[in-house]
Design a protein around this motif. Structure first.
Motif, PDB file in Angstrom:
ATOM      1  N   ILE A  24      36.991 -10.054  18.115  1.00 28.99           N
ATOM      2  CA  ILE A  24      38.324 -10.302  18.479  1.00 28.99           C
ATOM      3  C   ILE A  24      38.697 -11.021  17.079  1.00 28.99           C
ATOM      4  CG2 ILE A  24      39.768 -11.336  20.277  1.00 28.99           C
ATOM      5  CD1 ILE A  24      38.469  -8.887  21.468  1.00 28.99           C
ATOM      6  N   PRO A  25      38.366 -12.405  17.025  1.00 28.03           N
ATOM      7  CA  PRO A  25      39.024 -13.274  15.832  1.00 28.03           C
ATOM      8  C   PRO A  25      38.965 -12.092  14.646  1.00 28.03           C
ATOM      9  CG  PRO A  25      36.944 -14.100  16.543  1.00 28.03           C
ATOM     10  CD  PRO A  25      36.999 -13.201  17.470  1.00 28.03           C
ATOM     11  N   ILE A  26      37.697 -11.607  14.294  1.00 29.89           N
ATOM     12  CA  ILE A  26      37.698 -10.888  13.267  1.00 29.89           C
ATOM     13  C   ILE A  26      38.790  -9.799  12.982  1.00 29.89           C
ATOM     14  CG2 ILE A  26      36.438  -9.049  11.758  1.00 29.89           C
ATOM     15  CD1 ILE A  26      33.603 -10.800  12.594  1.00 29.89           C
ATOM     16  N   ALA A  27      38.893  -9.097  13.997  1.00 25.79           N
ATOM     17  CA  ALA A  27      39.962  -8.096  14.011  1.00 25.79           C
ATOM     18  C   ALA A  27      41.347  -8.587  13.978  1.00 25.79           C
ATOM     19  CB  ALA A  27      39.783  -7.286  15.361  1.00 25.79           C
ATOM     20  N   ALA A  28      41.706  -9.842  14.647  1.00 25.67           N
ATOM     21  CA  ALA A  28      42.875 -10.485  14.630  1.00 25.67           C
ATOM     22  C   ALA A  28      43.204 -10.903  13.169  1.00 25.67           C
ATOM     23  CB  ALA A  28      42.905 -11.370  15.558  1.00 25.67           C
ATOM     24  N   ASN A  29      42.338 -11.419  12.474  1.00 21.17           N
ATOM     25  CA  ASN A  29      42.432 -11.947  11.171  1.00 21.17           C
ATOM     26  C   ASN A  29      42.544 -10.728  10.395  1.00 21.17           C
ATOM     27  OD1 ASN A  29      41.696 -14.742  11.776  1.00 21.17           O
ATOM     28  ND2 ASN A  29      39.545 -14.394  11.503  1.00 21.17           N
ATOM     29  N   LEU A  30      42.040  -9.659  10.379  1.00 27.29           N
ATOM     30  CA  LEU A  30      42.149  -8.460   9.524  1.00 27.29           C
ATOM     31  C   LEU A  30      43.401  -7.777   9.800  1.00 27.29           C
ATOM     32  CD1 LEU A  30      38.563  -7.232   9.493  1.00 27.29           C
ATOM     33  CD2 LEU A  30      39.557  -8.331   7.423  1.00 27.29           C
ATOM     34  N   GLY A  31      43.740  -7.814  11.144  1.00 25.65           N
ATOM     35  CA  GLY A  31      44.837  -7.018  11.475  1.00 25.65           C
ATOM     36  C   GLY A  31      46.204  -7.530  10.829  1.00 25.65           C
ATOM     37  N   GLY A  32      46.352  -8.854  10.324  1.00 36.29           N
ATOM     38  CA  GLY A  32      47.418  -9.427   9.991  1.00 36.29           C
ATOM     39  C   GLY A  32      47.822  -8.816   8.430  1.00 36.29           C
ATOM     40  N   ILE A  33      46.658  -8.232   7.832  1.00 36.89           N
ATOM     41  CA  ILE A  33      47.030  -7.615   6.660  1.00 36.89           C
ATOM     42  C   ILE A  33      47.951  -6.383   6.432  1.00 36.89           C
ATOM     43  CG2 ILE A  33      45.929  -6.168   4.925  1.00 36.89           C
ATOM     44  CD1 ILE A  33      43.233  -8.008   5.159  1.00 36.89           C
ATOM     45  N   GLY A  34      47.859  -5.706   7.903  1.00 39.03           N
ATOM     46  CA  GLY A  34      48.420  -4.437   7.960  1.00 39.03           C
ATOM     47  C   GLY A  34      50.010  -4.374   7.661  1.00 39.03           C
ATOM     48  N   THR A  35      50.826  -5.286   7.927  1.00 41.46           N
ATOM     49  CA  THR A  35      52.403  -5.219   7.773  1.00 41.46           C
ATOM     50  C   THR A  35      52.626  -6.563   7.154  1.00 41.46           C
ATOM     51  OG1 THR A  35      52.803  -6.394  10.138  1.00 41.46           O
ATOM     52  CG2 THR A  35      52.487  -3.923  10.196  1.00 41.46           C
ATOM     53  N   PRO A  36      53.975  -6.504   6.673  1.00 44.74           N
ATOM     54  CA  PRO A  36      54.773  -7.496   5.969  1.00 44.74           C
ATOM     55  C   PRO A  36      54.643  -8.717   7.143  1.00 44.74           C
ATOM     56  CG  PRO A  36      55.915  -5.756   5.343  1.00 44.74           C
ATOM     57  CD  PRO A  36      54.702  -5.149   6.422  1.00 44.74           C
ATOM     58  N   ILE A  37      54.852  -8.277   8.229  1.00 44.02           N
ATOM     59  CA  ILE A  37      54.953  -9.362   9.450  1.00 44.02           C
ATOM     60  C   ILE A  37      53.789  -9.947  10.198  1.00 44.02           C
ATOM     61  CG2 ILE A  37      57.566  -9.011   9.753  1.00 44.02           C
ATOM     62  CD1 ILE A  37      56.581  -7.803  12.368  1.00 44.02           C
ATOM     63  N   GLY A  38      52.680  -9.222   9.689  1.00 41.24           N
ATOM     64  CA  GLY A  38      51.393  -9.402  10.126  1.00 41.24           C
ATOM     65  C   GLY A  38      50.834 -10.883  10.359  1.00 41.24           C
ATOM     66  N   THR A  39      50.995 -11.396   9.113  1.00 43.57           N
ATOM     67  CA  THR A  39      50.518 -12.779   8.847  1.00 43.57           C
ATOM     68  C   THR A  39      51.581 -13.682   7.886  1.00 43.57           C
ATOM     69  OG1 THR A  39      48.770 -14.502   8.566  1.00 43.57           O
ATOM     70  CG2 THR A  39      48.752 -12.241   7.443  1.00 43.57           C
ATOM     71  N   PRO A  40      51.673 -15.126   8.305  1.00 36.17           N
ATOM     72  CA  PRO A  40      52.652 -15.799   7.195  1.00 36.17           C
ATOM     73  C   PRO A  40      52.327 -15.589   5.935  1.00 36.17           C
ATOM     74  CG  PRO A  40      51.993 -17.029   9.237  1.00 36.17           C
ATOM     75  CD  PRO A  40      51.390 -15.893   9.270  1.00 36.17           C
ATOM     76  N   PRO A  41      51.245 -15.594   5.202  1.00 36.31           N
ATOM     77  CA  PRO A  41      51.032 -15.489   4.094  1.00 36.31           C
ATOM     78  C   PRO A  41      51.501 -14.451   3.293  1.00 36.31           C
ATOM     79  CG  PRO A  41      48.985 -16.055   4.882  1.00 36.31           C
ATOM     80  CD  PRO A  41      49.776 -15.959   5.874  1.00 36.31           C
ATOM     81  N   ASN A  42      51.737 -13.098   4.050  1.00 38.17           N
ATOM     82  CA  ASN A  42      52.348 -11.994   3.628  1.00 38.17           C
ATOM     83  C   ASN A  42      53.992 -12.197   3.163  1.00 38.17           C
ATOM     84  OD1 ASN A  42      49.916 -11.097   4.282  1.00 38.17           O
ATOM     85  ND2 ASN A  42      50.803  -9.335   5.911  1.00 38.17           N
ATOM     86  N   ALA A  43      54.516 -13.082   4.033  1.00 39.24           N
ATOM     87  CA  ALA A  43      56.074 -13.418   3.724  1.00 39.24           C
ATOM     88  C   ALA A  43      56.137 -14.063   2.437  1.00 39.24           C
ATOM     89  CB  ALA A  43      56.427 -14.469   4.805  1.00 39.24           C
ATOM     90  N   ILE A  44      54.960 -14.957   2.044  1.00 37.19           N
ATOM     91  CA  ILE A  44      55.072 -15.755   0.772  1.00 37.19           C
ATOM     92  C   ILE A  44      54.891 -14.680  -0.346  1.00 37.19           C
ATOM     93  CG2 ILE A  44      54.310 -17.787  -0.498  1.00 37.19           C
ATOM     94  CD1 ILE A  44      53.186 -18.353   2.564  1.00 37.19           C
ATOM     95  N   ALA A  45      54.005 -13.741  -0.093  1.00 37.63           N
ATOM     96  CA  ALA A  45      53.810 -12.931  -1.093  1.00 37.63           C
ATOM     97  C   ALA A  45      55.310 -12.040  -1.355  1.00 37.63           C
ATOM     98  CB  ALA A  45      52.763 -11.786  -0.586  1.00 37.63           C
TER      99      ALA A  45
END
Lengths: 161, 479
Positions: free
Chosen positions: B199-220
């Motif tokens: 579960i946590p592995i998939a949640a961490n990795l899933g954030g990569i998928g879209t710009p809004i997936g995880t906050p680091p993507n926003a900074i990128a």
């Protein structure tokens, strides 16, 4: 960092100590305060409030000389300084009418019957402090490993954005 | 770094004094002492702020979002055109250019912040109308009852959800589905570990998928904004990385934790609401995603599209005043801090001064790329992913403009994206990410389980990400 208190209110010293013993699990993270009367509990709560600390949970017996547990919890319930404080009634001698007042006027969060099971008491306290910590917005991370009820935490975190 | 086991009181003060003392010493040094040609007083102050932000985000004497606000306030007080009187230019020739206070304050409402707000609104509405649990229930039906397929199913659902919801919320939801099921496994069955790790592995990795997936993507996105990277374009490389990494993670889990159980049933009651508001939530959800994906057809960029769910949900009362309070403003402000730091590095010219002082040109572009991704991965294992991105991405963005050979690896854009994706692969410790912490707290997994699988995923992730960036470079994708 603010201290988080758990108050035990019970006039019989040996019962008070038995409850405290069952809750010694929480001692490293919370301050467990033993009070032998509602008046003593009130004084302690004033001090806690003045120090800016938290009363997360009150576990009160009902039948006590001077002020009954339910009357004490009714007072707490109408005191907006302790609006998020969880209230548990721990009693073996509440009448039907007492119970109605405990729910309607004191808005207790949980009712435990005497004699209580140590495990049930512990799980109830976990649930109550988790709700309090989330309601107050206190950082839950330091408590996560040991002291929190996971079902309550997960349900709350599911709704974070 | 937060502690999962101790309620520490005294260490906080040590950390705080340390995090204040070092930048103060640097601040009190005369500007001319610093070995940087042409360093202005303003740039000196930004350098101090950078060290301060780094120490505060790494040591966490105060919450990470508070550090962001501290940073923005200090920028206003020290280097803005509305600075405190002592810090204004009193006729010093080497003072340098101050920043516009409007621009610093504007970071709170950057387009990427509003993009995330749109994402938050979608997530809030979806959970409020139980869309998340219902979709999970529907999807789960397709994965049968063999443990390995159920594991894959749970991981896929988690990954898909974490592309649109926060990784923490997704993990909390999936773990609350999973935990009651675990009691059907025998106590010694290793599959318990596999499921709770998955579960946590998939949640961490899933954030990569879209710009809004995880906050680091926003900074990128913020530092890529010149190239105006669209939602669909991000997904075009993000989604394949998620799929590859998820498959690898699944194989790793099955290799390490073989199940003895033949059958497992995970099911959720599916009970879609059919009232008009619920239907509007479904329609808006689908419409927003379609608008994000087909921006080349209608001409509105992702940031503008993000205002659609915000407006629809607010005007229909689907999200009301109380729900509005539940929005994670702390995450948005945390991101603002990173944007403000990048702005200061760029606008005061400190980035250029730094680059002149340090011989970055002599660096091999390939090693620079690998180094940036590795440092991101390493740091994010010990501290917040967003804070890592806040510190690293502005630096990379400025170094990227200076190193001449970078076109070989696709320019600073690809290094920024590569580092961002590597940050999301950091998950080898319980404290690496909130999803890891939640899974660890269930008591079903040990630190060594997380370390074993997490380190492998981190290193394989680094290779996959660099491979993907190489392909994007060959295709001239971000140009």
């Amino acid at each position: 960092m603010e201290k988080i208190y758990i108050l035990l209110v019970e006039d019989q010293r040996e019962v008070l100590q038995a409850v405290a013993k069952d809750l010694s699990f929480f001692e490293d993270a919370f301050v467990i305060e033993e009070c032998e009367s509602a008046a003593e509990a009130k004084t302690i709560m004033e001090t806690i409030y003045k120090n800016g600390d938290y009363v997360a949970l009150i576990i009160a017996d009902h039948v006590m000389p001077d002020k009954s547990g339910i009357d004490f919890l009714i007072d707490v319930n109408s005191d907006d300084r302790f609006i998020d404080t969880r209230k548990v009634l721990l009693t073996g001698l509440a009448t039907h009418q007492d119970t109605i007042r405990a729910i309607n006027s004191a808005a207790i969060n949980h009712y435990l019957e005497k004699p209580w099971k140590s495990g049930v008491l512990k799980e109830t306290v976990k649930k109550m402090v988790t709700e309090f910590i989330l309601a107050k917005g206190i950082d839950y991370q330091p408590y996560l490993m040991t002291y929190l009820d996971q079902a309550v935490l997960f349900e709350r975190l599911r709704r974070t954005t | 770094m937060f502690s999962l086991t101790k309620i520490s009181k005294d260490k906080k003060w040590i950390k705080l004094s340390f995090a204040i003392l070092i930048p103060t010493m640097l601040a009190l040094m005369p500007t001319s002492w610093l070995p940087m040609e042409g360093l202005t007083i303003i740039q000196h102050r930004v350098l101090v702020l950078f060290f301060l932000a780094a120490l505060f985000w790494v040591l966490e004497p105060i919450p990470i979002y508070a550090t962001s606000i501290l940073l923005i306030t200090l920028e206003l007080l020290l280097i803005s055109d509305s600075a405190f009187i002592f810090f204004k230019n009193h006729g010093d020739g080497n003072f340098g250019a101050s920043m516009s206070h409007q621009e610093i304050m504007g970071t709170f409402a950057s387009p990427v912040i509003l993009l995330f707000l749109g994402g938050f609104f979608l997530a809030t509405a979806a959970t409020k109308y139980r869309l998340d649990q219902n979709i999970a229930g529907v999807l789960l039906k397709n994965f049968g009852d063999k443990p390995k397929w159920v594991l894959l199913g749970l991981m896929c659902i988690t990954a898909v959800f974490s592309m649109f919801m926060s990784n923490t919320a997704t993990t909390a939801m999936m773990l609350s589905i999973l935990i009651p099921v675990l009691k059907f496994f025998p106590a010694q069955d290793k599959a318990r570990t596999a499921f709770v790790l998955g579960i946590p592995i998939a949640a961490n990795l899933g954030g990569i998928g879209t710009p809004i997936g995880t906050p680091p993507n926003a900074i990128a996105l913020k530092f890529l904004s010149q190239s105006d990277l669209a939602f669909g374009k991000w997904m075009a490389f993000g989604l394949p990385v998620v799929i590859i990494m998820l498959t690898i993670a699944w194989l790793l889990l099955m290799f390490f934790y073989r199940s003895d159980t033949k059958q497992i049933k995970v099911s959720l009651p599916v009970d879609f609401q059919t009232n008009p508001k619920a239907v509007l939530v479904y329609v808006t959800f689908i419409l927003t995603i379609l608008l994000w994906l087909f921006d080349f057809v209608h001409g509105m960029n992702s940031y503008v599209v993000a205002m659609v769910p915000v407006t629809v949900f607010l005007s229909t009362g689907i999200i009301n005043k109380e729900d509005l309070k539940q929005i994670s403003w702390d995450v948005l402000w945390l991101v603002s801090g990173g944007i403000a730091l990048g702005l200061a590095l760029d606008k005061t010219g400190l980035a250029k001064t730094l680059i002149n002082a340090i011989p970055f040109e002599s660096l091999n572009p390939y090693s620079l790329f690998a180094m940036a991704a590795f440092i991101g991965l390493f740091m994010a294992n010990f501290m917040s992913n967003t804070a890592t991105a806040n510190l690293l991405l502005p630096l990379i963005a400025s170094i990227g403009t200076a190193v001449s050979g970078l076109e070989l690896v696709g320019g600073s854009e690809l290094i920024i994206v590569g580092t961002t994706l590597s940050i999301s692969c950091a998950m080898s410790l319980p404290i690496s990410t909130p999803p890891n912490a939640l899974a660890y707290a269930t008591g079903e997994i040990k630190t060594k389980d997380l370390a074993r699988v997490g380190i492998l995923i981190g290193l394989i992730g680094l290779i996959v990400v660099i491979g993907m960036m190489t392909i994007l470079n060959a295709l001239n994708f971000l140009k």
